[in-house]
Motif scaffolding. Sequence first.
Motif, PDB file in Angstrom:
ATOM      1  N   LEU A  76      -2.546  -2.070  -4.523  1.00 24.68           N
ATOM      2  CA  LEU A  76      -3.613  -1.743  -3.570  1.00 24.68           C
ATOM      3  C   LEU A  76      -4.569  -2.907  -3.345  1.00 24.68           C
ATOM      4  O   LEU A  76      -5.454  -2.830  -2.489  1.00 24.68           O
ATOM      5  CB  LEU A  76      -4.377  -0.503  -4.039  1.00 24.68           C
ATOM      6  CG  LEU A  76      -3.528   0.775  -4.178  1.00 24.68           C
ATOM      7  CD1 LEU A  76      -4.378   1.912  -4.714  1.00 24.68           C
ATOM      8  CD2 LEU A  76      -2.896   1.160  -2.843  1.00 24.68           C
ATOM      9  N   TYR A  77      -4.422  -3.987  -4.123  1.00 29.23           N
ATOM     10  CA  TYR A  77      -5.275  -5.165  -3.963  1.00 29.23           C
ATOM     11  C   TYR A  77      -4.409  -6.392  -3.686  1.00 29.23           C
ATOM     12  O   TYR A  77      -3.285  -6.501  -4.167  1.00 29.23           O
ATOM     13  CB  TYR A  77      -6.115  -5.404  -5.222  1.00 29.23           C
ATOM     14  CG  TYR A  77      -7.228  -4.394  -5.392  1.00 29.23           C
ATOM     15  CD1 TYR A  77      -8.488  -4.617  -4.853  1.00 29.23           C
ATOM     16  CD2 TYR A  77      -7.018  -3.206  -6.082  1.00 29.23           C
ATOM     17  CE1 TYR A  77      -9.506  -3.698  -4.999  1.00 29.23           C
ATOM     18  CE2 TYR A  77      -8.031  -2.274  -6.237  1.00 29.23           C
ATOM     19  CZ  TYR A  77      -9.276  -2.520  -5.689  1.00 29.23           C
ATOM     20  OH  TYR A  77     -10.277  -1.601  -5.841  1.00 29.23           O
ATOM     21  N   GLU A  78      -4.990  -7.329  -2.935  1.00 29.78           N
ATOM     22  CA  GLU A  78      -4.220  -8.520  -2.551  1.00 29.78           C
ATOM     23  C   GLU A  78      -4.000  -9.445  -3.742  1.00 29.78           C
ATOM     24  O   GLU A  78      -2.911  -9.965  -3.931  1.00 29.78           O
ATOM     25  CB  GLU A  78      -4.954  -9.263  -1.436  1.00 29.78           C
ATOM     26  CG  GLU A  78      -4.158 -10.418  -0.862  1.00 29.78           C
ATOM     27  CD  GLU A  78      -4.829 -11.045   0.352  1.00 29.78           C
ATOM     28  OE1 GLU A  78      -4.335 -12.091   0.806  1.00 29.78           O
ATOM     29  OE2 GLU A  78      -5.841 -10.481   0.832  1.00 29.78           O
ATOM     30  N   ARG A  79      -5.044  -9.666  -4.539  1.00 26.65           N
ATOM     31  CA  ARG A  79      -4.923 -10.566  -5.692  1.00 26.65           C
ATOM     32  C   ARG A  79      -4.628  -9.742  -6.948  1.00 26.65           C
ATOM     33  O   ARG A  79      -5.331  -8.806  -7.277  1.00 26.65           O
ATOM     34  CB  ARG A  79      -6.211 -11.361  -5.880  1.00 26.65           C
ATOM     35  CG  ARG A  79      -6.128 -12.364  -7.042  1.00 26.65           C
ATOM     36  CD  ARG A  79      -7.317 -13.313  -7.023  1.00 26.65           C
ATOM     37  NE  ARG A  79      -7.396 -14.109  -8.244  1.00 26.65           N
ATOM     38  CZ  ARG A  79      -6.665 -15.184  -8.494  1.00 26.65           C
ATOM     39  NH1 ARG A  79      -5.786 -15.584  -7.595  1.00 26.65           N
ATOM     40  NH2 ARG A  79      -6.800 -15.869  -9.611  1.00 26.65           N
ATOM     41  N   LYS A  80      -3.572 -10.121  -7.636  1.00 28.95           N
ATOM     42  CA  LYS A  80      -3.122  -9.368  -8.813  1.00 28.95           C
ATOM     43  C   LYS A  80      -3.210 -10.276 -10.034  1.00 28.95           C
ATOM     44  O   LYS A  80      -2.418 -11.208 -10.160  1.00 28.95           O
ATOM     45  CB  LYS A  80      -1.681  -8.882  -8.626  1.00 28.95           C
ATOM     46  CG  LYS A  80      -1.453  -8.160  -7.303  1.00 28.95           C
ATOM     47  CD  LYS A  80       0.018  -8.096  -6.975  1.00 28.95           C
ATOM     48  CE  LYS A  80       0.256  -7.478  -5.621  1.00 28.95           C
ATOM     49  NZ  LYS A  80      -0.388  -8.213  -4.521  1.00 28.95           N
ATOM     50  N   LYS A 140       0.828  -1.212   0.000  1.00 24.83           N
ATOM     51  CA  LYS A 140       0.000   0.000   0.000  1.00 24.83           C
ATOM     52  C   LYS A 140       0.863   1.263   0.000  1.00 24.83           C
ATOM     53  O   LYS A 140       0.549   2.247  -0.673  1.00 24.83           O
ATOM     54  CB  LYS A 140      -0.958  -0.013   1.194  1.00 24.83           C
ATOM     55  CG  LYS A 140      -2.003  -1.131   1.108  1.00 24.83           C
ATOM     56  CD  LYS A 140      -3.046  -1.004   2.173  1.00 24.83           C
ATOM     57  CE  LYS A 140      -3.993  -2.207   2.138  1.00 24.83           C
ATOM     58  NZ  LYS A 140      -4.669  -2.356   0.832  1.00 24.83           N
ATOM     59  N   VAL A 198      -2.790  -0.251  -9.174  1.00 25.45           N
ATOM     60  CA  VAL A 198      -4.010  -0.973  -8.788  1.00 25.45           C
ATOM     61  C   VAL A 198      -3.656  -2.297  -8.114  1.00 25.45           C
ATOM     62  O   VAL A 198      -4.231  -2.663  -7.082  1.00 25.45           O
ATOM     63  CB  VAL A 198      -4.915  -1.212 -10.015  1.00 25.45           C
ATOM     64  CG1 VAL A 198      -6.068  -2.145  -9.661  1.00 25.45           C
ATOM     65  CG2 VAL A 198      -5.451   0.103 -10.559  1.00 25.45           C
ATOM     66  N   ASP A 199      -2.685  -3.017  -8.690  1.00 24.99           N
ATOM     67  CA  ASP A 199      -2.268  -4.303  -8.124  1.00 24.99           C
ATOM     68  C   ASP A 199      -1.677  -4.140  -6.726  1.00 24.99           C
ATOM     69  O   ASP A 199      -1.870  -4.997  -5.856  1.00 24.99           O
ATOM     70  CB  ASP A 199      -1.241  -4.976  -9.037  1.00 24.99           C
ATOM     71  CG  ASP A 199      -1.877  -5.552 -10.292  1.00 24.99           C
ATOM     72  OD1 ASP A 199      -3.120  -5.689 -10.321  1.00 24.99           O
ATOM     73  OD2 ASP A 199      -1.137  -5.857 -11.245  1.00 24.99           O
TER      74      ASP A 199
END
Length: 312
Positions: free
Chosen positions: A85-89, A23, A82-83
């Motif tokens: 900020l998210y757990e699954r990329k 993050k 974006v990746d």
Amino acid sequence: MQNQSFITEFVLLGLSQNLAVQKILGVVCLLLYIATIGGNMLIVVTIVCSPALLGSPMYFFLAFLSFLEVCFSSVITPKMIVDLLYERKTISFEGCMLQLFAEHFLGGTEMIVLTAMAYDRYVAICKPLHYTSIMNLRLCAILMGVAWAGGFLHSITLIVLVFELPFCGPNIIDHFICDLYPLLKLACTDTHIFGIFAVATSGFMCIVIFSMLLVSYGVILSSLRTHSSEGRQKALSTCGAHITVVVMFFVPCIFINARPPVALPFDKVVELFYTILTPLLNPFIYAFRNKEVKNAVRKMCKKLVVVFDGKE
């Protein structure tokens, strides 16, 4: 063109597995991306809106280079942010191929543009009396056409071959982008020959162009001995900025492409440097040290202030 892949998407491991670190990196990359787009677009708009600058081949090429930096950064950075900020990329198979194509297309185009800029400086310094007749609008347009065509030819050749590889098993890419060598590790076939071809094309292209640029700047610097002190200082300032940009672009490019086709952990750091930092630093190295560009930026800002004041 028939692809034998059973994989519909790839999973990107990204820069870090620590969510808190991800993050923080996401916010930092977002700020850097905004600065990159803002700085490069400011150069493009300033040059396009200044007839005196746009009529000069040097600034014409600079505007084109800044536009390429915006495109190159936008192909990679937003998805990476974006990746982070998210757990699954994840990225679709088609999206991966598109990113790979755009990365090599814009990178190949930028190599040729940097070569054209070096030739422009060579003519300006070594053949000043013939500069206007040699670096005319027609030649500039031809050089830009060659840059687009060369980048496209380089990229489409790689993509056509990658698209024919079968991907039927693992789909985890240990990277933050769909890069060539990590992708080759996932193919369900022997990619040794393809790896050699990739090194022979991309790596050879990087080394040859970089060598040509070094030789050309050696010739330019050698010719400066006959110039006046003021002319020498101005030429050194311009060439110094260009050489800095060339080194920042080509050294990582050669490290990634001109070696045995294996993915290394350090590749992420190198890729991060020339996909995030190089496009960000180019405006500051090239333009914001240049008096003509700075004056043009000031004039444009004053015009904008007058326009907005008039609307109030």
